[in-house]
Motif scaffolding. Structure first.
Motif, PDB file in Angstrom:
ATOM      1  N   LEU A  96     -37.273  67.111  21.150  1.00 22.46           N
ATOM      2  CA  LEU A  96     -38.004  66.759  22.213  1.00 22.46           C
ATOM      3  C   LEU A  96     -39.446  66.907  22.315  1.00 22.46           C
ATOM      4  CD1 LEU A  96     -37.793  65.850  25.404  1.00 22.46           C
ATOM      5  CD2 LEU A  96     -37.729  68.062  26.107  1.00 22.46           C
ATOM      6  N   CYS A 141     -26.336  62.192  23.896  1.00 17.01           N
ATOM      7  CA  CYS A 141     -27.535  61.622  24.286  1.00 17.01           C
ATOM      8  C   CYS A 141     -27.589  60.209  24.432  1.00 17.01           C
ATOM      9  CB  CYS A 141     -28.759  61.895  23.488  1.00 17.01           C
ATOM     10  SG  CYS A 141     -28.949  63.539  22.742  1.00 17.01           S
ATOM     11  N   CYS A 176     -32.820  66.949  28.009  1.00 15.76           N
ATOM     12  CA  CYS A 176     -33.041  67.589  26.730  1.00 15.76           C
ATOM     13  C   CYS A 176     -33.292  69.098  26.767  1.00 15.76           C
ATOM     14  CB  CYS A 176     -33.932  66.731  26.041  1.00 15.76           C
ATOM     15  SG  CYS A 176     -33.614  64.990  26.194  1.00 15.76           S
ATOM     16  N   CYS A 232     -38.306  61.417  22.665  1.00 14.09           N
ATOM     17  CA  CYS A 232     -37.085  62.098  21.665  1.00 14.09           C
ATOM     18  C   CYS A 232     -37.758  61.631  20.329  1.00 14.09           C
ATOM     19  CB  CYS A 232     -35.912  61.389  21.879  1.00 14.09           C
ATOM     20  SG  CYS A 232     -35.050  61.833  20.651  1.00 14.09           S
ATOM     21  N   CYS A 278     -34.362  70.886  23.237  1.00 14.55           N
ATOM     22  CA  CYS A 278     -33.800  70.351  22.180  1.00 14.55           C
ATOM     23  C   CYS A 278     -35.089  70.328  21.108  1.00 14.55           C
ATOM     24  CB  CYS A 278     -33.347  68.881  22.222  1.00 14.55           C
ATOM     25  SG  CYS A 278     -33.073  68.268  20.714  1.00 14.55           S
TER      26      CYS A 278
HETATM   27  S1  SF4 Z   1     -32.221  62.719  23.443  1.00  7.74           S
HETATM   28 FE1  SF4 Z   1     -33.355  63.382  21.673  1.00  7.74          FE
HETATM   29  S2  SF4 Z   1     -34.678  65.107  22.396  1.00  7.74           S
HETATM   30 FE2  SF4 Z   1     -33.065  64.815  23.783  1.00  7.74          FE
HETATM   31  S3  SF4 Z   1     -31.373  66.143  23.403  1.00  7.74           S
HETATM   32 FE3  SF4 Z   1     -31.087  64.114  22.307  1.00  7.74          FE
HETATM   33  S4  SF4 Z   1     -31.898  64.383  20.290  1.00  7.74           S
HETATM   34 FE4  SF4 Z   1     -32.886  66.147  21.593  1.00  7.74          FE
END
Ligand code: SF4
Ligand code: SF4
Length: 109
Positions: A61, A81, A13, A71, A58
């Motif tokens: 995160l 993801c 992420c 997340c 992200c």
């Molecule tokens: S899993 Fe969640 S925190 Fe990770 S990149 Fe995807 S949206 Fe962002």
């Protein structure tokens, strides 16, 4: 990011651009990715905010990479993801997972 190994990691992420089709946005699909957490790239591509920085992370995160993460929009996270390193939660990584972890000083799964 998924449970177990991934909740103690989070490296992916904060390693790659996370791009997907705008049809996955909440404005197009009920329960989709909140539009405000993305930036437009092209007419057919949006990107999770924060993932195209020099040091990507992200915006969704939460927590400390390599320690404990989550997340913030797990239930409505975008397809890249959901599809990333599908066996990582079981402790089986792949090349991309290894690359992300290496980038944050973590060993391969
Ligand atoms: S899993 Fe969640 S925190 Fe990770 S990149 Fe995807 S949206 Fe962002
Ligand atoms: S880099 Fe691999 S182990 Fe870490 S959160 Fe992503 S999929 Fe899970």
């Amino acid at each position: 990011m998924r449970e177990d190994h991934c909740t103690r990691c989070g490296a992916c992420c904060a390693a790659f651009r996370v791009d997907f089709h705008p049809s996955e946005l909440a404005s197009s699909t009920p329960g989709g990715v909140p539009d405000a957490l993305t930036v437009p790239v092209t007419a057919t591509l949006v990107r999770m905010r924060g993932t195209d920085e020099a040091a990507p992370r992200c915006v969704a995160l939460e927590g400390e990479i390599g320690v404990s993460v989550r997340c913030g929009l797990y239930a409505c996270r975008p397809s890249p993801c959901r599809e990333f390193a599908p066996y990582a939660a079981l402790g089986i990584g792949d090349d991309a997972c290894d690359r992300a972890r290496r980038r944050h000083g973590l060993p391969p799964l």
